[in-house]
Each structure stands twice: as C-alpha cells, then as structure tokens.
Design a protein around this motif. Structure first.
Motif, PDB file in Angstrom:
ATOM      1  N   ALA A  34       0.742  -1.255   0.024  1.00  0.00           N
ATOM      2  CA  ALA A  34      -0.052   0.204  -0.067  1.00  0.00           C
ATOM      3  C   ALA A  34       0.932   1.244   0.134  1.00  0.00           C
ATOM      4  O   ALA A  34       0.200   2.493   0.172  1.00  0.00           O
ATOM      5  N   VAL A  41       0.534   1.382   9.510  1.00  0.00           N
ATOM      6  CA  VAL A  41      -0.409   0.309   9.620  1.00  0.00           C
ATOM      7  C   VAL A  41      -0.927  -0.122  11.044  1.00  0.00           C
ATOM      8  O   VAL A  41      -1.858  -0.255  11.174  1.00  0.00           O
ATOM      9  N   LEU A  59      -4.841   0.604   1.181  1.00  0.00           N
ATOM     10  CA  LEU A  59      -4.818  -0.642   1.753  1.00  0.00           C
ATOM     11  C   LEU A  59      -5.627  -1.827   1.718  1.00  0.00           C
ATOM     12  O   LEU A  59      -5.208  -2.872   1.608  1.00  0.00           O
TER      13      LEU A  59
END
Length: 231
Positions: A34, A41, A59
């Motif tokens: 991503a 994250v 994502l």
C-alpha cells in the motif's frame, strides 16, 4: 489525524486487522503493497490514527477488497466500545501516567486530562493514551521534561507518522508523542483550573474538571452525550 482515535478510525481498526490476518499478511507486507510504513499500519490497526480515504483505498485494494459506507443513528457506533470500557480498570493507565510524571520536576503542577481524566470520573471510555495538561507559565519546564524523556518521537503531519522532530509543545505541530510508556498528548492551558482530586490505591491524582475536558475534546463529548442518553 483523529484527535482522540474514535469514530471511523475505531471502526476501521479491527476490520483492517482482521482482513490482513485473513490474508496471512504481516503489517510490513501490507505496508509495502500500500506504499506506506509498517508503523503507520500498526497505528491504524490500533485505532490511534484516522487514515485518509486515499490510504484506506490503497490498504483494502492491497487485500483485494473495497469499502462500502452505510449510516446509523448518531453516536450508536460508540455503544460497543462503551460497554467494553465499563469493565475496564485504571491500574495500567495510571501506571503509565505515573511512569511519565515521575520524571517531571516536582515543582511543575499537572492535570490528568482527556481520556484518562474522563475515565477517572466515571465516563465509560477506552483509554488509549495519556493526556496531561499544564499551565503555559510552566512551558519551559515542560519542554525540558519532554526533551529529557528517552526514545520519544513526535507526530508529524507531513510524514503522517511519529518522527524524531522538536518535542517542544510550543512549536508548530500536534503535541502528540510516542514514548516507551505509550502515547502521550500534552496540552498547555492559559491557566490551570483547580483540580478535581481522585484517590486510587491511597494516591491522590489531580484531574482536569470534566466540563473542561468535554469542551476541549469533541470525541469525548460524544461519549459523554451518549452515556447521558443511555441512562
């Protein structure tokens, strides 16, 4: 960045984590797909960061998925978290606050603020960080204290991550920090109000009045409003 880590960020956090684990990907692997960082994250999955729509698209696209949007009654999204938080104890949260403030000069008064202050006064809220409030008159000492804490990084809006940048809360940028003891948010007040005193395990803690917390933290105000509605 979501100031208190609630709302959509809270709903997205467990969803993203569950789908990533279902795909048998580590946070680092998903981050590479991503075009973001593993730490970012991690922060999204813990509900501490409200990601941009563009990043969410990347994502979930990296997982072969897409998001859909629906609506519900105002503040109803808070109910599950409030029910879970109603059984929480404050020991770990206070231990974190104690670890941070014991490194503060004894002559610098502080108030427990934000999520922890609300929780200490009976609001059913998950405490995700330590919020501390100080008087602006003590800003030099607060900056010195922050500079002396080991391995601390400050949130950067530019990088959308915690970074080794100037910790002085008077400098531009959110006064939001990542420390070895967890997340810390600092607020400088023109004048500190008289504290509410709450005693836990024979120790007295100075708490910022709930009305002040409610006025300064919109997401906490939502939870207080929902709690009043439910009772």
């Amino acid at each position: 960045m979501d100031e208190d880590g609630y709302g959509l960020a809270t709903a997205i956090a467990p969803l993203l984590r569950a789908e990533r684990e279902k795909a048998a990907l580590t946070q680092a692997q998903l981050a590479r797909r991503a075009a973001t960082t593993q730490q970012h994250v991690s922060m999204i999955e813990s509900g501490h960061v409200a990601p941009t729509i563009a990043l969410l698209d990347r994502l979930f696209d990296a997982l072969g998925l897409q998001l859909r949007v629906s609506v519900e009654q105002r503040d109803a999204d808070l109910d599950a978290g409030m029910d879970a938080a109603s059984d929480d104890t404050r020991e770990d949260d206070l231990c974190t606050a104690n670890s941070l403030t014991k490194r503060l000069d004894a002559d610098v008064p502080f108030l427990l603020d934000g999520q922890l202050a609300a929780a200490m006064m009976g609001v059913p809220i998950k405490v995700r960080r330590t919020d501390l409030a100080f008087a602006e008159a003590d800003a030099d000492k607060v900056a010195h204290w922050l500079a002396g804490l080991p391995n601390v990084r400050r949130w950067s809006d530019k990088w959308q991550d915690f970074a080794p940048i100037d910790r002085d809360p008077r400098k531009p940028g959110p006064p939001h920090y990542w420390t070895p003891w967890g997340e810390l948010h600092v607020r400088l007040l023109p004048a500190a109000p008289p504290p509410v005193r709450v005693v836990v395990a024979e120790r007295s803690y100075p708490i910022r009045p709930l009305s002040d917390v409610e006025a300064d933290y919109p997401q906490i105000a939502r939870i207080i409003r929902r709690a009043r509605h439910r009772t």
